[in-house]
Enzyme design. Structure first.
Site, short mmCIF file in Angstrom:
data_model
loop_
_atom_site.label_atom_id
_atom_site.label_comp_id
_atom_site.label_asym_id
_atom_site.label_seq_id
_atom_site.Cartn_x
_atom_site.Cartn_y
_atom_site.Cartn_z
N TRP A 102 0.83 -1.21 0.00
CA TRP A 102 0.00 0.00 0.00
C TRP A 102 0.86 1.25 0.00
O TRP A 102 0.50 2.25 -0.65
CB TRP A 102 -0.99 -0.03 1.16
N ASP A 175 -1.76 6.73 6.12
CA ASP A 175 -2.83 5.83 5.67
C ASP A 175 -3.07 4.86 6.82
O ASP A 175 -2.27 3.98 7.10
CB ASP A 175 -2.39 5.10 4.41
N LYS A 199 -12.71 -1.86 6.99
CA LYS A 199 -11.96 -2.79 7.85
C LYS A 199 -12.36 -2.63 9.32
O LYS A 199 -12.78 -3.58 9.96
CB LYS A 199 -10.46 -2.59 7.65
#
Length: 363
Positions: A102, A175, A199
């Site tokens: 990511w 993030d 999530k």
């Protein structure tokens, strides 16, 4: 009603109590005679939801009035572009820490944006290391006067997590998609944090951005209005129609977290869940963890078996036992157990029991 143990990395398991409350309110929202899915985003019913969702996040993170809580769309992937578009000025450099899949995507998008004298500096790169890990503070080569420093707090694919985020002179941007509201943090240290909801916060469809208000004003004039943080801060995330039902679910999930004692309590439960799984891995020569012990994620536990054939069989037999979503990401293989806030302790114990029996019969 059947409920499996859902180890998927995202969209992920939601609290059963939240799902039941949403079901009860789905057709007739609190006596309004219509579903919230049908309600105007300018109406009183949704207005209360919108405000409570933001207030709950602010309270859980301990934020004051100098940060804005935004509800946007496009997932973390859009934030990979919006961050440099808004915060990286001409002649400036942004520092990025490359820890895995990511972070790699965030860096790639920042480099697309960083034209006209703007630059991206990779301050550290541990992405190719195995076992996977995050860098030590001494390894960071930060740019003096950087516009910001970007980190990925938890890499879901590699199964690693920053236990202590770096202290930086430049604004810290993170993030936090896969570990937001999963443990106590000093959120005032962040200039900006962002998270896809699917999530720990709710369903897919809404992205939460928390930004220091002074940073929201940085965007150059050539940034489209809809892509400016200042636009959404000024309009309270109502510049365009927001994903109302997803935000409603965020409201319910953040209520659920607060009712369980907030981040301190949730963090203790999450540490215990992860410790049970890592203990089972460490006690065995059949299972091998893929993350360095000091970087192990509390959200995504990753490990390998002696062969890919055994891993395929493990996933297949686990699914037959209602342990769903354990196959590792296609880019790395192996096994991944995602145990976010809503994942129950009983599910972790069920997986540990399955692991022991699988090793006994297949090892």
């Amino acid at each position: 009603m059947k409920r499996v143990y859902n180890f998927n990395a995202g969209p992920a398991t939601l609290p059963l109590e939240v799902l039941e409350e949403a079901r009860a309110e789905l057709v007739d929202y609190r006596g309004s005679g219509m579903s919230l899915l049908e309600a105007s985003h300018r109406g009183a019913a949704y207005e209360a939801v919108h405000e409570e969702a933001a207030t709950n996040i602010r309270a859980l993170l301990g934020l004051g009035d100098d940060h804005a809580v935004l509800f946007l769309q496009g997932g973390a992937s859009l934030q990979f572009a919006m961050v440099p578009m808004n915060l990286l000025g001409r002649g400036e450099t942004a520092d990025y820490v490359h820890t895995g899949s990511w972070a790699k995507k965030a860096i790639a998008e920042a480099r697309v944006v960083a034209t006209g004298g703007r630059a991206v500096n990779v301050a550290a790169d541990t992405s190719a290391e195995r076992p996977a890990r995050v860098p030590a503070p001494a390894e960071l080569r930060l740019t003096p006067g950087a516009a910001y420093v970007h980190v990925t707090s938890n890499e879901t694919i590699e199964g690693i997590q920053w236990k202590e985020l770096p202290h930086t002179d430049a604004p810290l941007v993170a993030d936090v998609s896969s570990d937001i509201l999963s443990r106590p943090v000093d959120a005032t240290r962040f200039g900006l944090l962002y998270a896809g909801a699917q999530k720990n916060l709710g369903p897919a469809g809404v992205t939460v951005v928390v930004i220091r208000k002074d940073l929201a004003e940085r965007a150059p004039d050539d940034v489209p209005i809809v892509l400016r943080y200042a636009t959404h801060a000024e309009k309270r995330s109502l510049y365009n129609t927001p994903p109302c039902f997803a935000i409603y679910m965020v409201m319910l999930v953040t209520r659920w977290i607060a009712a369980r004692g907030g981040l301190a309590s949730v963090g203790r439960v999450n540490r215990d869940k992860a410790a049970r799984l890592y203990a089972a891995i460490d006690a065995s020569s059949f299972y091998t963890g893929t993350a360095a012990p000091d970087s192990r994620s509390g959200m995504n536990v990753t490990f390998r078996l002696p062969s890919e054939e055994l891993e395929d069989r493990f996933v297949e037999e686990a699914a037959a036992s209602d342990l769903i979503g354990l196959r590792g990401h296609r880019s790395v293989g192996g096994i991944r157990a995602s145990i976010y806030n809503a994942f129950p302790v009983e599910g972790v114990d069920a997986l540990v029991g399955f692991m022991r029996e699988f090793e006994r019969t297949r090892g």
